[in-house]
Enzyme design. Structure first.
Site, PDB file in Angstrom:
ATOM      1  N   PHE A 278       0.842  -1.195   0.000  1.00 17.76           N
ATOM      2  CA  PHE A 278       0.000   0.000   0.000  1.00 17.76           C
ATOM      3  C   PHE A 278       0.872   1.238   0.000  1.00 17.76           C
ATOM      4  CE2 PHE A 278      -4.348  -1.506   0.792  1.00 17.76           C
ATOM      5  CZ  PHE A 278      -4.076  -2.858   0.966  1.00 17.76           C
ATOM      6  N   ALA A 279       0.549   2.172  -0.886  1.00 15.44           N
ATOM      7  CA  ALA A 279       1.268   3.444  -0.944  1.00 15.44           C
ATOM      8  C   ALA A 279       0.237   4.560  -0.937  1.00 15.44           C
ATOM      9  CB  ALA A 279       2.136   3.504  -2.185  1.00 15.44           C
ATOM     10  N   ILE A 280      -0.229   4.879   0.276  1.00 18.72           N
ATOM     11  CA  ILE A 280      -1.276   5.879   0.458  1.00 18.72           C
ATOM     12  C   ILE A 280      -0.628   7.191   0.917  1.00 18.72           C
ATOM     13  CG2 ILE A 280      -3.459   6.390   1.656  1.00 18.72           C
ATOM     14  CD1 ILE A 280      -3.805   3.771   0.270  1.00 18.72           C
TER      15      ILE A 280
ATOM     16  N   TYR B 242       3.270   7.979   1.620  1.00 19.44           N
ATOM     17  CA  TYR B 242       4.042   6.738   1.534  1.00 19.44           C
ATOM     18  C   TYR B 242       4.365   6.318   0.100  1.00 19.44           C
ATOM     19  CZ  TYR B 242       4.189   5.621   6.545  1.00 19.44           C
ATOM     20  OH  TYR B 242       4.473   5.614   7.900  1.00 19.44           O
TER      21      TYR B 242
ATOM     22  N   VAL C  28       5.209  -1.068   2.895  1.00 20.70           N
ATOM     23  CA  VAL C  28       5.936  -0.445   1.789  1.00 20.70           C
ATOM     24  C   VAL C  28       7.191   0.308   2.258  1.00 20.70           C
ATOM     25  CG1 VAL C  28       4.791   1.835   1.720  1.00 20.70           C
ATOM     26  CG2 VAL C  28       5.567   0.747  -0.408  1.00 20.70           C
ATOM     27  N   ASP C  29       7.277   0.611   3.560  1.00 21.56           N
ATOM     28  CA  ASP C  29       8.405   1.410   4.063  1.00 21.56           C
ATOM     29  C   ASP C  29       9.612   0.494   4.289  1.00 21.56           C
ATOM     30  OD1 ASP C  29       7.041   0.126   6.132  1.00 21.56           O
ATOM     31  OD2 ASP C  29       7.518   1.658   7.627  1.00 21.56           O
TER      32      ASP C  29
ATOM     33  N   HIS D 146       8.302 -11.140  14.395  1.00 22.84           N
ATOM     34  CA  HIS D 146       8.622  -9.713  14.530  1.00 22.84           C
ATOM     35  C   HIS D 146      10.065  -9.568  15.026  1.00 22.84           C
ATOM     36  CE1 HIS D 146       8.524  -5.601  15.960  1.00 22.84           C
ATOM     37  NE2 HIS D 146       7.323  -5.439  15.452  1.00 22.84           N
TER      38      HIS D 146
ATOM     39  N   THR E 268       3.636  -7.814  22.879  1.00 20.03           N
ATOM     40  CA  THR E 268       2.705  -6.683  22.972  1.00 20.03           C
ATOM     41  C   THR E 268       1.356  -7.024  22.326  1.00 20.03           C
ATOM     42  OG1 THR E 268       3.764  -5.708  21.023  1.00 20.03           O
ATOM     43  CG2 THR E 268       4.498  -4.919  23.172  1.00 20.03           C
TER      44      THR E 268
ATOM     45  N   GLU F 112      -1.911  -5.505  13.435  1.00 23.61           N
ATOM     46  CA  GLU F 112      -0.942  -6.481  13.951  1.00 23.61           C
ATOM     47  C   GLU F 112      -1.523  -7.289  15.114  1.00 23.61           C
ATOM     48  OE1 GLU F 112       3.544  -5.850  13.889  1.00 23.61           O
ATOM     49  OE2 GLU F 112       3.014  -5.269  15.935  1.00 23.61           O
TER      50      GLU F 112
HETATM   51  C1  2GW Z   1       0.901   4.912   8.885  1.00 23.61           C
HETATM   52  C2  2GW Z   1       1.108   5.410  10.178  1.00 23.61           C
HETATM   53  C3  2GW Z   1       1.252   6.778  10.396  1.00 23.61           C
HETATM   54  C4  2GW Z   1       1.180   7.628   9.295  1.00 23.61           C
HETATM   55  C5  2GW Z   1       0.988   7.123   8.024  1.00 23.61           C
HETATM   56  C6  2GW Z   1       0.809   5.762   7.809  1.00 23.61           C
HETATM   57  C7  2GW Z   1       0.623   5.232   6.452  1.00 23.61           C
HETATM   58  C8  2GW Z   1       0.761   3.854   6.216  1.00 23.61           C
HETATM   59  C9  2GW Z   1       0.347   6.072   5.328  1.00 23.61           C
HETATM   60  O1  2GW Z   1       0.180   7.310   5.410  1.00 23.61           O
HETATM   61  N1  2GW Z   1       0.257   5.521   4.072  1.00 23.61           N
HETATM   62  C10 2GW Z   1       0.411   4.183   3.877  1.00 23.61           C
HETATM   63  O2  2GW Z   1       0.364   3.715   2.715  1.00 23.61           O
HETATM   64  N2  2GW Z   1       0.607   3.347   4.946  1.00 23.61           N
HETATM   65  C11 2GW Z   1       0.708   1.895   4.694  1.00 23.61           C
HETATM   66  O3  2GW Z   1       0.516   1.169   5.891  1.00 23.61           O
HETATM   67  C12 2GW Z   1       2.099   1.542   4.174  1.00 23.61           C
HETATM   68  O4  2GW Z   1       2.011   0.434   3.294  1.00 23.61           O
HETATM   69  C13 2GW Z   1       2.825   1.182   5.450  1.00 23.61           C
HETATM   70  O5  2GW Z   1       3.994   0.425   5.228  1.00 23.61           O
HETATM   71  C14 2GW Z   1       1.724   0.451   6.204  1.00 23.61           C
HETATM   72  C15 2GW Z   1       1.909   0.367   7.737  1.00 23.61           C
HETATM   73  O6  2GW Z   1       2.238   1.634   8.271  1.00 23.61           O
HETATM   74  P1  2GW Z   1       3.718   1.910   8.819  1.00 23.61           P
HETATM   75  O7  2GW Z   1       4.686   1.188   7.933  1.00 23.61           O
HETATM   76  O8  2GW Z   1       3.914   3.363   8.997  1.00 23.61           O
HETATM   77  O9  2GW Z   1       3.638   1.262  10.237  1.00 23.61           O
HETATM   78  P2  2GW Z   1       4.818   0.446  11.035  1.00 23.61           P
HETATM   79  O10 2GW Z   1       6.057   0.352  10.231  1.00 23.61           O
HETATM   80  O11 2GW Z   1       4.890   0.959  12.431  1.00 23.61           O
HETATM   81  O12 2GW Z   1       4.065  -0.922  11.010  1.00 23.61           O
HETATM   82  C16 2GW Z   1       3.759  -1.926  11.921  1.00 23.61           C
HETATM   83  O13 2GW Z   1       2.595  -1.649  12.703  1.00 23.61           O
HETATM   84  C17 2GW Z   1       1.399  -1.360  11.960  1.00 23.61           C
HETATM   85  C18 2GW Z   1       0.253  -1.197  12.914  1.00 23.61           C
HETATM   86  O14 2GW Z   1       0.424  -0.045  13.733  1.00 23.61           O
HETATM   87  C19 2GW Z   1       1.078  -2.459  10.967  1.00 23.61           C
HETATM   88  O15 2GW Z   1       0.709  -3.651  11.628  1.00 23.61           O
HETATM   89  C20 2GW Z   1       2.296  -2.738  10.098  1.00 23.61           C
HETATM   90  O16 2GW Z   1       2.026  -3.802   9.209  1.00 23.61           O
HETATM   91  C21 2GW Z   1       3.482  -3.084  10.977  1.00 23.61           C
HETATM   92  O17 2GW Z   1       4.626  -3.301  10.161  1.00 23.61           O
HETATM   93 MN    MN Z   2       6.171  -0.274   8.229  1.00 20.73          MN
END
Ligand code: 2GW
Ligand code: MN
Length: 297
Positions: free
Chosen positions: A65-67, A70, A156-157, A177, A189, A247
């Site tokens: 996802f690339a919203i 991102y 995607v990050d 994890h 957690t 998660e």
């Molecule tokens: C997410 C959080 C805060 C601000 C923006 C976003 C965001 C996420 C966004 O603006 N646009 C977007 O496309 N995303 C998608 O959601 C993108 O694919 C991203 O990789 C994914 C998960 O958000 P991310 O990567 O910022 O969260 P992490 O790295 O802390 O992810 C872990 O925890 C998440 C739940 O809080 C999910 O379970 C995720 O899968 C985990 O890796």
């Molecule tokens: Mn992530």
């Protein structure tokens, strides 16, 4: 393509025989109590696996996802996936985005395709990450089932730094994890609120699985995403949300529907956790986010 994993006849392949009394890894758990393999570097032979999957003509979908902001992670993600993800196999990228025009134009290898799926971004970041379950689910029977045999669903990050191949594929898989593979149940957690569908009591739980990396056969990904989305809707109806969003619900699913394969944290590393000896290769690693700029938490 055949979904039965061992019904292809292999050609002659030369390789060292497996040594029953000399296991390749003794420093890590390589099999779960329900006999799901845990995939660590050194325990598999890619030549054998590639031969099997090639003969089956397996097609693999990679969803991400690339919203909003991102989309900026897309270029690195795709360029490194072209180097390291399922090289030599049939791959469909499925990019869910609200900014299709900002998805970079990358040269893609033979047998690989990029598919853009237009979606609208949710206001709350928690909904952006959680609604992925619903969006993946909704594409499984309308689209994925006709186009691919397996799905790999990731954040995607991230960037690929090492090979990620067919060794990860199975009926349904989750990934350990990187922050919790040495942790106790109490340290996991998990959501602990008894009112939440995601709640896991302190005397239960096997592993802490990462939200950003799961997959399997289409039917299994449907079951998983449908469970997680439905659980989120049940909680939302009484005004609650699990601690770690999608998660937490994923961890609840895997507690009762055990994964048939488990990936080591090599597959979803973050350099925040340093370089423990057990992790010999960091195959897919989180990109350092500039929290203030990219996020608005
Ligand atoms: C997410 C959080 C805060 C601000 C923006 C976003 C965001 C996420 C966004 O603006 N646009 C977007 O496309 N995303 C998608 O959601 C993108 O694919 C991203 O990789 C994914 C998960 O958000 P991310 O990567 O910022 O969260 P992490 O790295 O802390 O992810 C872990 O925890 C998440 C739940 O809080 C999910 O379970 C995720 O899968 C985990 O890796
Ligand atoms: Mn992530």
């Amino acid at each position: 393509s055949s979904l039965i994993e061992n019904n292809v006849r292999l050609d002659r392949i030369l390789y060292p025989k497996p040594e029953t009394l000399k296991p390749p890894r003794t420093d890590v758990l390589t099999i779960a109590p329900w006999l799901a393999p845990i995939i660590w570097n050194g325990i598999f032979n890619s030549d054998i696996l590639n031969a099997q999957f090639h003969k089956r003509g397996v097609r693999i979908g990679l969803t991400t996802f690339a919203i909003k902001k991102y989309v900026r992670f897309m270029k690195d993600f795709l360029e490194t996936a072209e180097k390291f993800f399922m090289v030599g196999h049939k791959v469909n990228y499925y990019i869910f985005t609200d900014r299709a025009h900002e998805i970079p134009n990358i040269t893609i290898g033979e047998g690989r395709h990029i598919h853009i799926i237009n979606v609208t971004g949710y206001q709350r970041w928690q909904d952006v990450t959680m609604r992925r379950m619903q969006m993946i689910r909704d594409e499984t029977y309308s689209r994925f089932i006709n186009e691919v045999d397996y799905l790999v669903c990731v954040d995607v990050d991230m960037r690929f730094y090492g090979s990620v191949g067919v060794e990860i594929l199975g009926d349904v898989f989750g990934t350990l994890h990187p922050g919790f593979f040495g942790a106790s149940r109490q340290q996991f957690t998990y959501d602990r609120n008894p009112k939440s569908v995601a709640c896991i009591p302190v005397d239960e739980g096997d592993f802490y699985y990462a939200g950003g990396y799961f997959g399997g056969k289409i039917e299994e990904v449907y079951k998983l995403t449908n469970f997680c989305h439905s659980a989120m809707m049940t909680d939302k109806a009484i005004g609650i949300e699990a601690l770690w969003h999608d998660e937490s619900y994923l961890n609840k699913y895997f507690l009762y529907y055990k994964p048939t394969k488990i990936l080591s944290p090599e597959y979803v590393w973050n350099n925040y956790y340093g370089s423990p000896a057990a992790v010999q290769i960091k195959r897919f690693v989180g990109v350092d986010k500039n929290y203030d700029e990219v996020r608005f938490r």
